[in-house]
Design a protein around this motif. Sequence first.
Motif, PDB file in Angstrom:
ATOM      1  N   TYR A 178      25.138  44.740  49.775  1.00  0.00           N
ATOM      2  CA  TYR A 178      24.202  43.993  50.440  1.00  0.00           C
ATOM      3  C   TYR A 178      24.804  43.226  51.675  1.00  0.00           C
ATOM      4  CZ  TYR A 178      21.178  39.711  50.884  1.00  0.00           C
ATOM      5  OH  TYR A 178      20.141  38.869  51.303  1.00  0.00           O
ATOM      6  N   MET A 179      25.877  42.702  51.752  1.00  0.00           N
ATOM      7  CA  MET A 179      26.309  41.941  53.056  1.00  0.00           C
ATOM      8  C   MET A 179      26.646  42.964  53.871  1.00  0.00           C
ATOM      9  SD  MET A 179      26.740  38.951  52.277  1.00  0.00           S
ATOM     10  CE  MET A 179      27.749  38.672  53.849  1.00  0.00           C
ATOM     11  N   LEU A 180      26.322  44.190  54.090  1.00  0.00           N
ATOM     12  CA  LEU A 180      26.147  45.072  55.233  1.00  0.00           C
ATOM     13  C   LEU A 180      25.394  44.774  56.313  1.00  0.00           C
ATOM     14  CD1 LEU A 180      27.329  48.454  53.737  1.00  0.00           C
ATOM     15  CD2 LEU A 180      28.901  46.677  54.674  1.00  0.00           C
ATOM     16  N   GLN A 196      33.785  42.319  55.106  1.00  0.00           N
ATOM     17  CA  GLN A 196      33.803  40.977  55.118  1.00  0.00           C
ATOM     18  C   GLN A 196      33.522  40.317  56.314  1.00  0.00           C
ATOM     19  OE1 GLN A 196      37.519  40.313  52.987  1.00  0.00           O
ATOM     20  NE2 GLN A 196      36.480  39.982  51.130  1.00  0.00           N
ATOM     21  N   PRO A 197      32.830  39.225  56.274  1.00  0.00           N
ATOM     22  CA  PRO A 197      32.375  38.695  57.680  1.00  0.00           C
ATOM     23  C   PRO A 197      33.508  38.030  58.321  1.00  0.00           C
ATOM     24  CG  PRO A 197      30.997  37.466  56.090  1.00  0.00           C
ATOM     25  CD  PRO A 197      32.187  38.510  55.314  1.00  0.00           C
ATOM     26  N   GLU A 198      33.302  37.886  59.583  1.00  0.00           N
ATOM     27  CA  GLU A 198      34.179  37.150  60.795  1.00  0.00           C
ATOM     28  C   GLU A 198      33.841  35.936  60.986  1.00  0.00           C
ATOM     29  OE1 GLU A 198      37.370  37.612  61.901  1.00  0.00           O
ATOM     30  OE2 GLU A 198      37.367  39.399  60.453  1.00  0.00           O
ATOM     31  N   GLU A 347      26.578  39.211  45.311  1.00  0.00           N
ATOM     32  CA  GLU A 347      26.936  40.120  46.329  1.00  0.00           C
ATOM     33  C   GLU A 347      27.722  39.156  47.501  1.00  0.00           C
ATOM     34  OE1 GLU A 347      25.750  43.022  47.021  1.00  0.00           O
ATOM     35  OE2 GLU A 347      24.387  43.416  45.361  1.00  0.00           O
ATOM     36  N   ALA A 348      27.876  38.040  47.172  1.00  0.00           N
ATOM     37  CA  ALA A 348      28.922  37.550  48.078  1.00  0.00           C
ATOM     38  C   ALA A 348      30.343  37.959  47.969  1.00  0.00           C
ATOM     39  CB  ALA A 348      29.298  35.883  47.643  1.00  0.00           C
ATOM     40  N   CYS A 349      30.938  37.919  49.349  1.00  0.00           N
ATOM     41  CA  CYS A 349      31.747  39.177  49.625  1.00  0.00           C
ATOM     42  C   CYS A 349      33.305  38.453  49.023  1.00  0.00           C
ATOM     43  CB  CYS A 349      32.179  39.335  50.989  1.00  0.00           C
ATOM     44  SG  CYS A 349      32.814  37.878  51.871  1.00  0.00           S
ATOM     45  N   GLY A 350      33.607  37.161  48.768  1.00  0.00           N
ATOM     46  CA  GLY A 350      34.645  36.856  48.338  1.00  0.00           C
ATOM     47  C   GLY A 350      35.686  36.500  49.263  1.00  0.00           C
ATOM     48  N   LYS A 351      35.537  36.349  50.416  1.00  0.00           N
ATOM     49  CA  LYS A 351      36.536  36.014  51.391  1.00  0.00           C
ATOM     50  C   LYS A 351      36.766  34.498  51.476  1.00  0.00           C
ATOM     51  CE  LYS A 351      37.574  36.613  56.353  1.00  0.00           C
ATOM     52  NZ  LYS A 351      37.306  37.348  57.420  1.00  0.00           N
ATOM     53  N   THR A 352      35.918  33.500  51.186  1.00  0.00           N
ATOM     54  CA  THR A 352      35.889  32.393  51.531  1.00  0.00           C
ATOM     55  C   THR A 352      35.781  31.504  50.102  1.00  0.00           C
ATOM     56  OG1 THR A 352      34.116  31.584  52.332  1.00  0.00           O
ATOM     57  CG2 THR A 352      35.397  32.337  53.963  1.00  0.00           C
ATOM     58  N   ILE A 353      36.213  30.442  49.951  1.00  0.00           N
ATOM     59  CA  ILE A 353      35.859  29.572  48.658  1.00  0.00           C
ATOM     60  C   ILE A 353      34.403  29.294  48.581  1.00  0.00           C
ATOM     61  CG2 ILE A 353      36.518  27.322  47.806  1.00  0.00           C
ATOM     62  CD1 ILE A 353      39.522  27.677  48.604  1.00  0.00           C
ATOM     63  N   PRO A 354      33.622  28.611  49.440  1.00  0.00           N
ATOM     64  CA  PRO A 354      32.263  28.281  49.298  1.00  0.00           C
ATOM     65  C   PRO A 354      31.609  29.799  48.725  1.00  0.00           C
ATOM     66  CG  PRO A 354      32.864  28.003  51.742  1.00  0.00           C
ATOM     67  CD  PRO A 354      34.115  28.468  50.876  1.00  0.00           C
ATOM     68  N   CYS A 355      32.110  30.904  49.367  1.00  0.00           N
ATOM     69  CA  CYS A 355      31.490  32.195  49.177  1.00  0.00           C
ATOM     70  C   CYS A 355      31.713  32.630  47.671  1.00  0.00           C
ATOM     71  CB  CYS A 355      31.742  33.243  50.274  1.00  0.00           C
ATOM     72  SG  CYS A 355      32.056  34.885  49.638  1.00  0.00           S
ATOM     73  N   ARG A 356      33.136  32.501  47.377  1.00  0.00           N
ATOM     74  CA  ARG A 356      33.527  33.239  46.336  1.00  0.00           C
ATOM     75  C   ARG A 356      33.456  32.205  44.896  1.00  0.00           C
ATOM     76  NH1 ARG A 356      38.516  33.943  48.002  1.00  0.00           N
ATOM     77  NH2 ARG A 356      39.262  32.022  47.218  1.00  0.00           N
ATOM     78  N   ALA A 393      30.450  26.801  54.975  1.00  0.00           N
ATOM     79  CA  ALA A 393      30.391  28.183  54.950  1.00  0.00           C
ATOM     80  C   ALA A 393      30.823  29.045  55.955  1.00  0.00           C
ATOM     81  CB  ALA A 393      29.105  28.672  54.437  1.00  0.00           C
ATOM     82  N   LEU A 394      31.526  30.268  55.772  1.00  0.00           N
ATOM     83  CA  LEU A 394      31.775  31.267  56.832  1.00  0.00           C
ATOM     84  C   LEU A 394      30.682  31.799  57.253  1.00  0.00           C
ATOM     85  CD1 LEU A 394      34.076  32.662  58.576  1.00  0.00           C
ATOM     86  CD2 LEU A 394      34.220  34.175  56.584  1.00  0.00           C
ATOM     87  N   CYS A 395      29.884  32.471  56.458  1.00  0.00           N
ATOM     88  CA  CYS A 395      28.577  33.106  56.882  1.00  0.00           C
ATOM     89  C   CYS A 395      27.569  32.647  56.435  1.00  0.00           C
ATOM     90  CB  CYS A 395      28.760  34.656  56.698  1.00  0.00           C
ATOM     91  SG  CYS A 395      28.570  34.981  54.935  1.00  0.00           S
ATOM     92  N   ASP A 396      26.213  33.072  56.991  1.00  0.00           N
ATOM     93  CA  ASP A 396      25.019  32.525  56.573  1.00  0.00           C
ATOM     94  C   ASP A 396      24.634  32.741  55.107  1.00  0.00           C
ATOM     95  OD1 ASP A 396      24.418  31.321  58.876  1.00  0.00           O
ATOM     96  OD2 ASP A 396      23.234  32.832  59.664  1.00  0.00           O
ATOM     97  N   HIS A 397      25.448  33.828  54.674  1.00  0.00           N
ATOM     98  CA  HIS A 397      25.104  34.277  53.173  1.00  0.00           C
ATOM     99  C   HIS A 397      25.313  32.991  52.451  1.00  0.00           C
ATOM    100  CE1 HIS A 397      24.048  36.612  49.782  1.00  0.00           C
ATOM    101  NE2 HIS A 397      25.148  36.340  49.190  1.00  0.00           N
ATOM    102  N   GLU A 398      26.405  32.455  52.284  1.00  0.00           N
ATOM    103  CA  GLU A 398      26.379  31.286  51.394  1.00  0.00           C
ATOM    104  C   GLU A 398      25.579  30.096  51.564  1.00  0.00           C
ATOM    105  OE1 GLU A 398      29.223  32.937  53.113  1.00  0.00           O
ATOM    106  OE2 GLU A 398      30.728  31.651  52.944  1.00  0.00           O
ATOM    107  N   ARG A 399      25.332  29.628  52.809  1.00  0.00           N
ATOM    108  CA  ARG A 399      24.527  28.824  53.181  1.00  0.00           C
ATOM    109  C   ARG A 399      23.103  28.911  52.484  1.00  0.00           C
ATOM    110  NH1 ARG A 399      26.256  29.394  58.698  1.00  0.00           N
ATOM    111  NH2 ARG A 399      28.151  28.162  58.353  1.00  0.00           N
TER     112      ARG A 399
HETATM  113  S1  FES Z   1      29.429  36.040  51.799  1.00  0.00           S
HETATM  114 FE1  FES Z   1      31.629  35.901  51.777  1.00  0.00          FE
HETATM  115  S2  FES Z   1      31.814  34.495  53.359  1.00  0.00           S
HETATM  116 FE2  FES Z   1      29.887  34.846  53.631  1.00  0.00          FE
END
Ligand code: FES
Lengths: 442, 225
Positions: A178-180, A196-198, A347-356, A393-399
């Motif tokens: 989904y994150m693509l 994973q987002p930047e 679907e969260a990518c797992g890169k950051t703590i708010p996300c994972r 959050a790193l990217c908008d998905h977690e937000r």
């Molecule tokens: S979904 Fe993992 S950093 Fe946004």
Amino acid sequence: MTRLLKTPAGWPRLLLARADATDPTDLDVAVKAGAFGGLKKVVRSLAPAAVVAEIRAAGLRGRGGAGFLTADKWQLAASTPADRRYVVANGYGADPAARTDPVLLELDPYAVIEGLAIAAWAIGAETAYIAVRATETEAIRRLEAALGAAEEAGFIGADVLASGHPISIELRRVQGAYMLGEETVLLKALEGKRGQPEQRPPYPAERGLFGRPTVVQNVQTLALAAWILREGAAAFRATGNRDAPGTILVHVRGAAGAGIAEVPLGTPLRAILGLVGAARSAPPPKALLVGGPSGGLLPADLLDTPYSFTDLRDAGAHVGSGSVVATAVDVDVVELAELLTRFCAAEACGKTIPCRIGTRRIEEIATRINAGTPRPTDAQLLTDLSADIVASALCDHERLATLPMSSVMRYFRPELDAKLQPVAQQTTDRQRVAVADGEPAH
Amino acid sequence: MSLIPGLGIVRGMALTLRRFFQPKVTHLYPEDPADISPKFRGRLQLLYDEHGTLKCETCFQCAQACPIECIDMGGVDTKGRYAVHWGASETYGERREESALRRAGRTVPDVAYEHWNAIDLGPVDAILHDADHDPGRLLEILEATQAAYGYLPVAALKRISFGTGAWYAMVYGTASYYDHLRFEPPAASSSGATPTGRGRAEADYLAGLDLVTGSGSKRPAGRAN
Ligand code: FES
Ligand SMILES: Cc1cc2nc3c(=O)[nH]c(=O)nc-3n(C[C@H](O)[C@H](O)[C@H](O)COP(=O)(O)O)c2cc1C
Ligand code: SF4
């Protein structure tokens, strides 16, 4: 294919103007209906800066969900020094329940190709990509045919309209998460990396694909850019609402049916729901899910909210994937929010703590509230956790993943409280027993 | 060997005497914290959550980040797939026995170990050649490899790592992210019958939307009671 909904006669058709063509890949028919008119004008008489100025005058905002000013992105990419620049059309359509972008690619591939060429011209890019979900075979087939025909006719390729400028467009099939859909993730996929987002900034317009300035634009945005260059910024300003002119594709679902429609921005949600033809006597929906899996749940008394980037954001939803879902009157909204949160957490990518971890904790809270085993602090925990995720959050998905539950907290509080209630009782009982046993109460 | 008798012992005693009068380096740890490099990260340790479940998701991100490639792992990732070490299998205690068997040319009765079976590397070599051995085209290489073998055998992943110069952790980390890439032959994979993880969440989401728009069930989360 997904059904196109009939819209009232007065609504402008900018995106679906050529949607009635029997064969959308027929270049001659499309050109007669106006395709590549904008590109011809640009190549003949407009400097790159003038193209950006026209887009700015039109007030075009990105249709990918966030409503960012398109001219700002182009300006930034054009003014960042680099040896090479890229344009990427985001036709991924991340939300499996909203097929607006693939449908646009199926019905008018030339509009997107033209917009991509104009964007490439404006920022000085020679290579452009169209990213499409690999499972959308019909859109891919038509795009391939359209790209071939446009190159043959000299609209794109080594020498665009005999101007001496090359613009090559490559179709890229992506799939697998989904994150693509998120722009930095899409660029990772195009580079062949883990999705994973930047961190942004630097925005892709400064440092994107292979470290070069890259404009990532939703396919609808590009089609509208082509329309603006052909018909002029003033004509575009005359549609939609003041803050966000123009139209957008919306995937509507209700009890009476579902389909895709082109809607002027600023149209009240009530009118959008009317497109699927709910009977007038039918009870109003209990809630509206606006924005896709990470959308907000709005109550029926907000049916008059205009469908626009700012109004929806203020109401606690967002344009997102362009999906609008009307739920039946007897739906349990807390369970719906749990389901949506589970999707977002998975679907969260797992890169950051708010996300994972953050999204997963919200899902757990929602699950135990619905399972009848909430903790007395859960309402507070939900508020705090959502605020923390939004802040870190790193990217908008977690937000955005906090929206389903937080909109339930905001608009459906009585229902949520009813699920939290019995437990307050249980806890006091348990505490009393503990005191009788001689254990310290805490 | 010294030519002057006794010189060795004089030298030794000189060192002893010098050390004897040097300041002592005893730290009153923990009262007096040791002076450690700011880059020191302590001992590597995996954490457990409050239910006692291992928090590590076998995502290989730490292995990928580790500059001296000292981190490695094996286990089950979030997609329920068995993930293999990317180092030499002999270096892991729990694998040592199987390795010994394997080196002795005996069959290893462990299905998880089938990942390691040798394959015909011809197709993957051809794919690498076509893709110019370019690590920037990793996704394309992985997709072509899956098309050639039906799945991504470990031997092929190792070959891709070797051929492109990308770390195995990078190759594995990319392959494990995308839902359409798989590490088992399709028949043996359980994902076809009951999707897990992301696939399951997506199916539930779509089914849930159908449920909530109709006036049928009002329990979108599909709870039994
Ligand atoms: S979904 Fe993992 S950093 Fe946004
Ligand atoms: C989780 C997530 C999913 C997204 N999915 C899409 C998508 O499917 N299509 C899209 O155009 N933009 C998507 N976006 C928005 C993109 O990041 C990006 O803002 C957009 O492509 C920019 O184009 P625009 O300025 O034309 O809107 C998504 C964003 C997030 C956070
Ligand atoms: S593999 Fe992933 S989850 Fe496990 S320790 Fe490393 S980074 Fe953390």
